[in-house]
Design a protein around this motif. Structure first.
Motif, PDB file in Angstrom:
ATOM      1  N   ASP A 107      69.334  32.056  68.210  1.00 13.81           N
ATOM      2  CA  ASP A 107      68.075  30.909  66.874  1.00 13.81           C
ATOM      3  C   ASP A 107      66.637  31.658  67.423  1.00 13.81           C
ATOM      4  O   ASP A 107      66.591  31.391  68.303  1.00 13.81           O
ATOM      5  CB  ASP A 107      68.541  29.877  67.825  1.00 13.81           C
ATOM      6  N   PRO A 108      65.784  31.323  66.383  1.00 16.40           N
ATOM      7  CA  PRO A 108      64.664  31.933  67.026  1.00 16.40           C
ATOM      8  C   PRO A 108      63.524  31.555  68.060  1.00 16.40           C
ATOM      9  O   PRO A 108      62.799  31.313  68.214  1.00 16.40           O
ATOM     10  CB  PRO A 108      63.897  32.548  65.398  1.00 16.40           C
ATOM     11  N   GLU A 109      64.123  30.312  67.373  1.00 14.42           N
ATOM     12  CA  GLU A 109      62.690  29.114  68.673  1.00 14.42           C
ATOM     13  C   GLU A 109      63.854  28.674  70.198  1.00 14.42           C
ATOM     14  O   GLU A 109      63.069  29.314  70.688  1.00 14.42           O
ATOM     15  CB  GLU A 109      63.175  27.777  67.781  1.00 14.42           C
ATOM     16  N   THR A 110      64.556  28.409  70.461  1.00 10.84           N
ATOM     17  CA  THR A 110      64.796  28.461  71.466  1.00 10.84           C
ATOM     18  C   THR A 110      65.428  29.892  72.214  1.00 10.84           C
ATOM     19  O   THR A 110      66.298  29.709  73.501  1.00 10.84           O
ATOM     20  CB  THR A 110      66.086  27.669  71.757  1.00 10.84           C
ATOM     21  N   PHE A 111      65.978  30.757  71.265  1.00 10.29           N
ATOM     22  CA  PHE A 111      67.076  31.741  71.969  1.00 10.29           C
ATOM     23  C   PHE A 111      68.538  31.661  72.442  1.00 10.29           C
ATOM     24  O   PHE A 111      68.956  32.835  72.521  1.00 10.29           O
ATOM     25  CB  PHE A 111      66.128  32.986  73.120  1.00 10.29           C
ATOM     26  N   THR A 112      68.426  30.284  71.892  1.00  9.14           N
ATOM     27  CA  THR A 112      70.141  29.963  72.569  1.00  9.14           C
ATOM     28  C   THR A 112      71.160  30.422  70.928  1.00  9.14           C
ATOM     29  O   THR A 112      70.333  30.519  70.412  1.00  9.14           O
ATOM     30  CB  THR A 112      69.979  28.690  73.113  1.00  9.14           C
ATOM     31  N   PRO A 124      90.819  33.507  63.443  1.00  9.51           N
ATOM     32  CA  PRO A 124      92.427  33.068  64.129  1.00  9.51           C
ATOM     33  C   PRO A 124      92.834  33.128  65.380  1.00  9.51           C
ATOM     34  O   PRO A 124      93.321  31.835  66.090  1.00  9.51           O
ATOM     35  CB  PRO A 124      93.887  33.903  63.175  1.00  9.51           C
ATOM     36  N   LYS A 125      92.264  33.960  66.149  1.00  7.34           N
ATOM     37  CA  LYS A 125      92.235  34.269  67.797  1.00  7.34           C
ATOM     38  C   LYS A 125      91.279  33.450  69.102  1.00  7.34           C
ATOM     39  O   LYS A 125      91.247  34.099  69.621  1.00  7.34           O
ATOM     40  CB  LYS A 125      92.123  35.940  68.158  1.00  7.34           C
ATOM     41  N   THR A 126      90.263  33.209  68.067  1.00  5.24           N
ATOM     42  CA  THR A 126      88.937  32.412  68.350  1.00  5.24           C
ATOM     43  C   THR A 126      89.618  30.942  69.473  1.00  5.24           C
ATOM     44  O   THR A 126      90.375  30.400  68.496  1.00  5.24           O
ATOM     45  CB  THR A 126      87.609  31.840  67.934  1.00  5.24           C
ATOM     46  N   THR A 127      89.706  30.863  71.190  1.00  6.52           N
ATOM     47  CA  THR A 127      89.555  29.894  71.740  1.00  6.52           C
ATOM     48  C   THR A 127      89.485  28.750  72.170  1.00  6.52           C
ATOM     49  O   THR A 127      88.937  27.643  72.739  1.00  6.52           O
ATOM     50  CB  THR A 127      90.951  30.367  72.830  1.00  6.52           C
ATOM     51  N   ALA A 128      87.509  29.630  72.078  1.00  6.23           N
ATOM     52  CA  ALA A 128      86.194  28.607  72.615  1.00  6.23           C
ATOM     53  C   ALA A 128      85.097  29.556  72.428  1.00  6.23           C
ATOM     54  O   ALA A 128      85.047  30.309  72.064  1.00  6.23           O
ATOM     55  CB  ALA A 128      86.553  29.347  73.912  1.00  6.23           C
ATOM     56  N   ILE A 129      83.593  28.695  72.830  1.00  2.93           N
ATOM     57  CA  ILE A 129      82.573  28.956  72.834  1.00  2.93           C
ATOM     58  C   ILE A 129      82.333  29.157  73.951  1.00  2.93           C
ATOM     59  O   ILE A 129      81.800  28.184  74.450  1.00  2.93           O
ATOM     60  CB  ILE A 129      82.360  28.302  71.687  1.00  2.93           C
ATOM     61  N   LEU A 130      81.490  30.313  74.537  1.00  8.69           N
ATOM     62  CA  LEU A 130      80.485  30.558  75.411  1.00  8.69           C
ATOM     63  C   LEU A 130      79.131  30.088  75.071  1.00  8.69           C
ATOM     64  O   LEU A 130      78.419  31.476  75.339  1.00  8.69           O
ATOM     65  CB  LEU A 130      81.266  31.449  76.664  1.00  8.69           C
ATOM     66  N   PRO A 131      78.390  29.682  75.012  1.00  8.71           N
ATOM     67  CA  PRO A 131      76.906  29.465  74.776  1.00  8.71           C
ATOM     68  C   PRO A 131      75.933  29.255  76.637  1.00  8.71           C
ATOM     69  O   PRO A 131      76.772  29.332  77.593  1.00  8.71           O
ATOM     70  CB  PRO A 131      76.701  27.972  73.967  1.00  8.71           C
ATOM     71  N   VAL A 132      74.905  30.179  75.999  1.00  9.72           N
ATOM     72  CA  VAL A 132      73.710  30.029  77.220  1.00  9.72           C
ATOM     73  C   VAL A 132      72.932  29.125  77.153  1.00  9.72           C
ATOM     74  O   VAL A 132      72.271  29.503  76.130  1.00  9.72           O
ATOM     75  CB  VAL A 132      73.511  31.516  77.654  1.00  9.72           C
ATOM     76  N   HIS A 133      72.608  28.251  77.964  1.00 10.87           N
ATOM     77  CA  HIS A 133      71.149  27.617  78.261  1.00 10.87           C
ATOM     78  C   HIS A 133      70.385  28.519  78.044  1.00 10.87           C
ATOM     79  O   HIS A 133      70.079  28.075  79.951  1.00 10.87           O
ATOM     80  CB  HIS A 133      71.468  26.709  79.082  1.00 10.87           C
ATOM     81  N   VAL A 134      69.616  29.387  77.862  1.00  8.27           N
ATOM     82  CA  VAL A 134      69.183  30.267  78.599  1.00  8.27           C
ATOM     83  C   VAL A 134      67.424  29.854  78.558  1.00  8.27           C
ATOM     84  O   VAL A 134      66.869  29.229  77.938  1.00  8.27           O
ATOM     85  CB  VAL A 134      68.773  31.342  77.376  1.00  8.27           C
ATOM     86  N   TYR A 135      67.386  30.459  79.316  1.00  8.27           N
ATOM     87  CA  TYR A 135      65.667  30.104  80.705  1.00  8.27           C
ATOM     88  C   TYR A 135      65.674  28.325  80.558  1.00  8.27           C
ATOM     89  O   TYR A 135      64.396  27.956  80.766  1.00  8.27           O
ATOM     90  CB  TYR A 135      64.198  30.648  79.346  1.00  8.27           C
ATOM     91  N   GLY A 136      66.810  28.258  80.529  1.00  7.25           N
ATOM     92  CA  GLY A 136      66.447  26.443  80.487  1.00  7.25           C
ATOM     93  C   GLY A 136      67.123  25.692  79.740  1.00  7.25           C
ATOM     94  O   GLY A 136      66.782  24.816  79.418  1.00  7.25           O
ATOM     95  N   ASN A 137      66.433  26.433  78.211  1.00  9.99           N
ATOM     96  CA  ASN A 137      66.687  26.151  77.605  1.00  9.99           C
ATOM     97  C   ASN A 137      67.825  25.411  76.298  1.00  9.99           C
ATOM     98  O   ASN A 137      68.476  26.103  75.962  1.00  9.99           O
ATOM     99  CB  ASN A 137      65.816  26.936  75.517  1.00  9.99           C
ATOM    100  N   PRO A 138      68.045  23.967  76.422  1.00 12.67           N
ATOM    101  CA  PRO A 138      69.293  23.656  75.765  1.00 12.67           C
ATOM    102  C   PRO A 138      69.551  24.028  74.487  1.00 12.67           C
ATOM    103  O   PRO A 138      69.295  24.765  73.507  1.00 12.67           O
ATOM    104  CB  PRO A 138      69.134  22.071  75.769  1.00 12.67           C
ATOM    105  N   CYS A 139      71.084  24.521  74.873  1.00 16.13           N
ATOM    106  CA  CYS A 139      71.500  25.000  72.621  1.00 16.13           C
ATOM    107  C   CYS A 139      71.587  23.475  72.067  1.00 16.13           C
ATOM    108  O   CYS A 139      71.501  22.570  72.893  1.00 16.13           O
ATOM    109  CB  CYS A 139      72.845  25.278  73.453  1.00 16.13           C
ATOM    110  N   LYS A 140      71.781  24.223  71.159  1.00 16.55           N
ATOM    111  CA  LYS A 140      72.364  22.876  70.225  1.00 16.55           C
ATOM    112  C   LYS A 140      73.715  22.189  70.419  1.00 16.55           C
ATOM    113  O   LYS A 140      74.445  22.613  69.983  1.00 16.55           O
ATOM    114  CB  LYS A 140      71.827  23.465  69.105  1.00 16.55           C
ATOM    115  N   VAL A 141      73.348  21.753  70.952  1.00 10.84           N
ATOM    116  CA  VAL A 141      75.044  21.028  72.059  1.00 10.84           C
ATOM    117  C   VAL A 141      75.546  20.206  70.917  1.00 10.84           C
ATOM    118  O   VAL A 141      77.376  20.047  70.811  1.00 10.84           O
ATOM    119  CB  VAL A 141      74.664  19.735  73.140  1.00 10.84           C
ATOM    120  N   GLU A 142      74.796  19.353  70.281  1.00 12.75           N
ATOM    121  CA  GLU A 142      75.916  18.561  69.245  1.00 12.75           C
ATOM    122  C   GLU A 142      76.823  19.409  68.045  1.00 12.75           C
ATOM    123  O   GLU A 142      77.686  19.114  67.947  1.00 12.75           O
ATOM    124  CB  GLU A 142      75.001  17.033  68.695  1.00 12.75           C
ATOM    125  N   GLU A 143      75.693  20.182  67.575  1.00 12.57           N
ATOM    126  CA  GLU A 143      76.399  21.123  66.529  1.00 12.57           C
ATOM    127  C   GLU A 143      77.133  22.032  66.726  1.00 12.57           C
ATOM    128  O   GLU A 143      78.305  22.253  66.788  1.00 12.57           O
ATOM    129  CB  GLU A 143      74.864  21.872  65.571  1.00 12.57           C
TER     130      GLU A 143
END
Ligand code: PLP
Length: 372
Positions: A107-112, A124-143
């Motif tokens: 995302d261009p605003e938070t870099f997450t 079909p092989k996807t089992t998980a998402i591994l996001p990073v709260h980069v620089y301490g900026n929270p990911c869009k956790v609800e979405e």
């Protein structure tokens, strides 16, 4: 030429007064209990649950082993969606579990990780998402959680930058199935090396505790192939002492961030990140974007120019993880597929920030940047 003889690095680990450590060391020496869920290990887990506002935490010898073990704990396999804009340990933890990374743009605003681009990457092989709260900026956790629910995916957050961050009053480590912390020397809260996994229930905590201790559940019973990733008593005692100073460190860094923003916000071609609405930040990084067209100098020009003045900034996170040899042949790593991440990696520069950095030096860094 230079107002400061000593180099200014991007960070300087916070160390508590040495005297404070003496009584802990004396106690550890007397008890001769050095690791394996000792007294200080238990005390630090309790203290961190209280401080971070989480229910269950398992301490680790470092953040990378915590990431690798988190993936093991949830039996993640196949393919995992992740960000290329992070420290390389994020993706390496997938590789060590024989999981294929699927890189998705940021995302261009938070870099997450950009939630708008996740669904198109799911296979079909996807089992998980591994996001990073980069620089301490929270990911869009609800979405992200909504997408995970829709497709039956697990979510493991790399929360290495996020010690103490809250979103709308909710501690950030409570989002996702698991959150992984790092207490490395360069992080805002450090135990020299160290890390942790935050989880939501006792059963998962016990499983993680067994996994980090060879898969042992009692003296003679090994239920699965675990690893040795235990935090030792020295690290844990140091953590207890460090916790007394963390609020001060965050407050001090916050003041530095405000001085930087004041000095750089209106400079043409430089973008600073502002506080995000309803987020309690930990101010552990100060990234700026340098737009060569408008600023007249590239990010690398500024990086080199500051180096000549003994100021050592870092280009976190350049190159993108997807550009490293292990990953660059992957379909999702092809240049052009992640335009935002590619642009940010080209323009970003992290300026020095740590509690002991005094205002005079911050102003010197700002002036030096403008003078490049
Ligand atoms: C520091 C860091 C890690 C790794 O933590 P270690 O404790 O150094 O192993 C993982 N991910 C990110 C984003 C980090 O910054």
């Amino acid at each position: 030429m230079n107002m400061f003889d000593k180099p200014i690095y991007v960070t300087q680990p916070f160390l508590p007064p040495l005297e404070g450590l003496q009584e802990y060391l004396k106690d550890i020496w007397e008890s001769k209990w050095l690791t394996n869920n000792g007294k200080y290990h238990q005390l630090l887990e309790k203290a961190l649950c209280d401080y971070l506002g989480v229910k269950y935490i398992s301490l680790f010898s470092n953040g990378t082993l915590a990431l690798i073990t988190a993936l093991q704990a949830l039996k993640i396999s196949g393919e995992v969606i992740t960000t290329p804009f992070s420290f390389v340990a994020t993706t390496h933890s997938l590789w060590w579990n024989n999981i294929k990374p699927l890189f998705v743009d940021i995302d261009p605003e938070t870099f997450t990780l950009d939630p708008g681009k996740i669904e198109a990457a799911i296979t079909p092989k996807t089992t998980a998402i591994l996001p990073v709260h980069v620089y301490g900026n929270p990911c869009k956790v609800e979405e992200i959680q909504n997408i995970a629910n829709k497709y039956g995916l697990k979510v493991i957050y790399d929360a290495a930058h996020t010690f103490g961050v809250k979103v709308n009053g909710t501690p950030i480590a409570n989002f996702g199935d698991l959150s992984v912390l790092s207490f490395h020397a360069t992080k805002i809260f450090n135990t020299f090396e160290g890390g942790a996994i935050v989880c939501h229930d006792e059963k998962t905590k016990k499983h993680i505790d067994s996994l980090k201790n060879f898969g042992l559940v009692d003296e003679i019973t090994v239920v699965e192939p675990g690893i040795n990733a235990k935090m030792n008593e020295f690290q844990a005692a140091l953590g207890l002492l460090q916790l007394k100073y963390i609020d001060n460190s965050i407050e001090r860094n916050k003041q530095i961030v405000y001085v930087y923003r004041q000095g750089l916000r209106d400079v043409r071609g430089i973008t600073v990140l502002e506080d995000i609405d309803k987020v309690q930040h930990n101010y552990s990084y100060f990234p700026v974007l340098i737009d060569k067209e408008k600023y007249g100098k590239s990010r690398d020009d500024v990086y080199e120019g500051l180096k000549k003045k003994n100021i050592f900034t870092r280009r976190y996170f350049y190159p993108l993880i997807s550009q490293f040899p292990t990953y660059k042949e992957l379909e999702s790593a092809k240049p052009g597929l992640m335009p935002v991440a590619e642009k940010v990696a080209k323009d970003v520069l992290c300026l020095p920030i740590y509690p002991a950095l005094d205002a005079e030096k911050v102003l010197f860094i700002i002036d030096s940047m403008k003078a490049v």
